[in-house]
Design a protein around this motif. Structure first.
Motif, mmCIF file in Angstrom:
data_model
loop_
_atom_site.group_PDB
_atom_site.id
_atom_site.type_symbol
_atom_site.label_atom_id
_atom_site.label_comp_id
_atom_site.label_asym_id
_atom_site.label_seq_id
_atom_site.Cartn_x
_atom_site.Cartn_y
_atom_site.Cartn_z
ATOM 1 N N CYS A 123 52.186 94.970 23.796
ATOM 2 C CA CYS A 123 53.140 93.851 23.740
ATOM 3 C C CYS A 123 52.423 92.544 23.411
ATOM 4 O O CYS A 123 52.887 91.748 22.589
ATOM 5 C CB CYS A 123 53.858 93.696 25.080
ATOM 6 S SG CYS A 123 54.950 95.043 25.459
ATOM 7 N N PRO A 142 59.980 94.710 26.525
ATOM 8 C CA PRO A 142 59.484 93.828 27.595
ATOM 9 C C PRO A 142 58.142 94.320 28.126
ATOM 10 O O PRO A 142 57.855 95.514 28.065
ATOM 11 C CB PRO A 142 60.570 93.931 28.647
ATOM 12 C CG PRO A 142 61.206 95.255 28.417
ATOM 13 C CD PRO A 142 61.094 95.540 26.955
ATOM 14 N N ASN A 194 52.516 90.541 19.826
ATOM 15 C CA ASN A 194 53.500 89.491 20.064
ATOM 16 C C ASN A 194 54.931 90.000 20.031
ATOM 17 O O ASN A 194 55.813 89.412 19.389
ATOM 18 C CB ASN A 194 53.355 88.385 19.012
ATOM 19 C CG ASN A 194 52.238 87.435 19.386
ATOM 20 O OD1 ASN A 194 52.028 87.150 20.566
ATOM 21 N ND2 ASN A 194 51.495 86.980 18.388
ATOM 22 N N ILE A 195 55.163 91.119 20.691
ATOM 23 C CA ILE A 195 56.512 91.694 20.675
ATOM 24 C C ILE A 195 57.398 90.891 21.635
ATOM 25 O O ILE A 195 57.034 90.688 22.791
ATOM 26 C CB ILE A 195 56.474 93.172 21.104
ATOM 27 C CG1 ILE A 195 55.553 93.951 20.151
ATOM 28 C CG2 ILE A 195 57.866 93.783 21.111
ATOM 29 C CD1 ILE A 195 55.361 95.392 20.517
ATOM 30 N N PRO A 196 58.566 90.443 21.161
ATOM 31 C CA PRO A 196 59.444 89.658 22.041
ATOM 32 C C PRO A 196 60.046 90.546 23.140
ATOM 33 O O PRO A 196 60.238 91.744 22.941
ATOM 34 C CB PRO A 196 60.534 89.143 21.096
ATOM 35 C CG PRO A 196 60.485 90.042 19.914
ATOM 36 C CD PRO A 196 59.080 90.542 19.796
ATOM 37 N N HIS A 197 60.383 89.915 24.285
ATOM 38 C CA HIS A 197 60.832 90.709 25.445
ATOM 39 C C HIS A 197 62.175 91.380 25.200
ATOM 40 O O HIS A 197 62.537 92.336 25.869
ATOM 41 C CB HIS A 197 60.872 89.846 26.709
ATOM 42 C CG HIS A 197 61.903 88.769 26.653
ATOM 43 N ND1 HIS A 197 63.212 88.984 26.948
ATOM 44 C CD2 HIS A 197 61.812 87.458 26.299
ATOM 45 C CE1 HIS A 197 63.899 87.864 26.795
ATOM 46 N NE2 HIS A 197 63.052 86.914 26.395
ATOM 47 N N TYR A 198 62.980 90.886 24.224
ATOM 48 C CA TYR A 198 64.267 91.549 23.964
ATOM 49 C C TYR A 198 64.103 92.761 23.044
ATOM 50 O O TYR A 198 65.068 93.425 22.703
ATOM 51 C CB TYR A 198 65.297 90.567 23.395
ATOM 52 C CG TYR A 198 64.798 89.775 22.209
ATOM 53 C CD1 TYR A 198 64.251 88.505 22.396
ATOM 54 C CD2 TYR A 198 64.863 90.292 20.932
ATOM 55 C CE1 TYR A 198 63.770 87.773 21.322
ATOM 56 C CE2 TYR A 198 64.389 89.576 19.863
ATOM 57 C CZ TYR A 198 63.843 88.310 20.051
ATOM 58 O OH TYR A 198 63.363 87.616 18.987
#
Lengths: 285, 265
Positions: free
Chosen positions: A50, A61, A54-58
């Motif tokens: 993550c 998570p 930089n994976i977004p939480h939506y």
């Protein structure tokens, strides 16, 4: 002289035995420790992926956020858990009653078995997701519809295992019952049902997991009306709202519930069989 | 002359009252053409210990199943003196045939349980039967905790707990080791001396049949039939002395000769 010999020989054997004992201890410890280590590593890897990407939480998570959601949403989630658990448990209960009942009827009457067994198989092999929408069109009560869904999935292993068990009572014992003039009911009660118990319990363990699957499918199809939202519905709803942390939290709870159901049924099986059945007997090696 | 032919034995029997059980020209045919038993006639008297001795396929087990009422004769009649009811018969199979989920005492209770008697009411009878086979200390054990010989004893206790008029034994000791078998042979005779039961015993061992029985019915195969009946007139009680006596050896030789006749036919 002889005493000295024994004294010299004894430690050699002890060392062997001690090594075996150490190996056994290591194995016992490893049984718990190894999966735990794997779990920690997986969670760590998940977290790093993550962060690195930089994976977004939506989308995905981080594990910390999922844990936080588990705690913050605990009231909603726990309520949902209870609802799913209730559906699963009731379905399992109905599956046991239906499965054992049908199995007894099948073994009591050849004609009944000939007539209905094929339909039990058809009911089993048709995917529940395909039948579920129809069920909720024809059945007004959501609860009954859900139970029916879960029952269709869960009753078959109980039925087929119990039927096999009822038929597998020892032949000589059957002869003995005939010689002593046992009635049909006595034969069922004192011979066939106890002989079928290990088979039934094996089926029950499978049915426990299937009842949960049935309950989840039913929630997906039926939605919430009148019953309250269970874990599966929570997942559906949260995913529409892109509340992915809650999806993960609910998913973890469903998986945990499945594991707990399996463990509880295994324990039940062990307690019922430990006195006499080969499967539950520990052997000295 | 220690061995008597059928005629003499029948003559002695004539002095006794009517037989407990009589087979009159009993035949059993399977699938229309396989003759398992042909024209068997046998009178079983109170107190008899009869061995059915013969090679495999001679119909001895078929005869036992017919007597037990588990199958019905194709022709001929089986008559019980005064009719038959459920408690008349005790059976011991080749396997101990115990219910693994029940304790030793509950297994012995089975014949009574099937006649609607409670465990508490039958406790005395059950304990008595277990004491007779020397297993009173194992009443609460499960069958898997017992050795092969002990399981067989439980099976025997179950067969005699109803005080049956006749006990049928189908090669009960065939699967046991020789030491255990000798022990159980001795115990069976001691038991019989105590309670005076009537026994029909199936075996393929000449030595066992001579040691145990008062009458040996020698059977031949294809079709299964009776070819000789020999009486063993050695008095009971019989123990290790009898097993090593010249008398015993002579009986064994005679029974062997009869058996060879049966196989040679």
């Amino acid at each position: 002289m002889a005493i000295a010999d024994t004294a010299a020989a004894a430690p050699v054997l002890d060392e062997e035995e001690a090594r075996r004992a150490r190996a056994r201890r290591r194995e016992r410890l490893g049984r718990w420790l190894m999966p735990l280590i794997v779990l920690v590593m997986m969670i760590f890897l998940w977290d790093r992926i993550c962060v690195w990407n930089n994976i977004p939480h939506y989308i995905l998570p981080r594990p910390g956020l999922v844990a936080e959601t588990l705690w913050v949403d605990r009231v909603i989630l726990f309520k949902a858990l209870l609802i799913t658990l209730r559906t699963t448990f009731l379905a399992l209960l109905v599956a046991v009653i239906g499965g054992v009942g049908l199995a007894v009827l099948f073994t009591q009457s050849k004609f009944f078995e000939m007539s209905f067994y094929p339909y039990a198989v058809i009911l089993q092999v048709t995917p529940i997701v395909a039948i579920a929408p129809l069920i909720f069109i024809y059945i007004q009560s959501k609860l009954i519809g859900m139970l029916l869904c879960a029952w269709i999935v869960a009753f078959f292993p109980v039925l087929s295992n119990t039927t096999l068990g009822l038929k597998s009572a020892d032949h000589n014992l059957r002869d003995l019952f005939s010689i002593y003039g046992a009635t049909r009911w006595q034969r069922l009660r004192y011979l066939q049902l106890p002989a079928a118990l290990p088979y039934f319990l094996g089926g029950l363990r499978i049915a426990g997991g299937l009842a949960l699957i049935g309950a989840v499918v039913a929630e997906y199809v039926a939605g919430t009306g009148g019953v309250g939202s269970g874990l599966a519905f929570t997942i559906l709803e949260s995913s529409y709202r892109l509340n992915i942390p809650r999806v993960f939290a609910a998913l973890i709870l469903i998986a945990a519930m499945g594991v707990v159901i399996f463990m509880a049924l295994s324990l039940l099986s062990h307690l019922l069989l430990r006195k006499w059945h080969e499967s539950a007997i520990k052997r000295e090696s | 002359m220690t061995l008597q032919e059928t005629g003499v034995a029948a003559g002695a029997a004539a002095a006794q009252p009517a037989p407990l059980l009589s087979l009159d020209g009993v035949s059993k045919v399977f699938n229309g053409d396989l003759v398992a038993l042909k024209g068997m006639s046998l009178d079983v008297f109170q107190g008899d210990f009869i061995s059915l001795l013969g090679p495999s396929g001679c119909g001895k087990s078929t005869a036992l199943r017919l007597i037990a009422g588990l199958s019905h004769p194709t022709s001929g009649r089986i008559n019980w003196a005064g009719g038959q009811d459920a408690g008349d018969l005790g059976v011991v199979f080749q396997e101990p045939t115990l219910m693994p989920w029940a304790t030793v005492a509950q297994n012995v209770w089975l014949p009574w349980r099937l006649r609607g008697k409670s465990f508490a009411a039958m406790k005395g009878r059950i304990d008595e039967a277990l004491a007779l086979v020397g297993l009173e200390k194992f009443a609460a054990s499960y069958p898997r905790e017992l050795s092969g010989g002990m399981k067989m004893r439980v099976s025997i206790a179950r067969a005699l707990v109803t005080n049956p008029r006749l006990i049928l034994m189908d090669e009960p000791f065939a699967a046991l080791d020789e030491i255990t078998r000798h022990k159980l042979n001795n115990d069976l005779l001691a038991l019989r001396a105590k309670i005076g039961c009537t026994i029909v015993f199936v075996t393929h061992s000449v030595f066992e049949s001579v040691f145990l029985s008062s009458r040996i019915v020698v059977m031949a195969a294809r079709p299964g039939r009776v070819i000789h009946e020999v009486a063993v007139v050695a008095p009971y009680p019989r123990g290790e002395d009898f097993r090593t006596s010249a008398d015993y050896a002579a009986h064994c030789r005679a029974a062997s000769a009869a058996l060879h006749d049966a196989i040679g036919d």
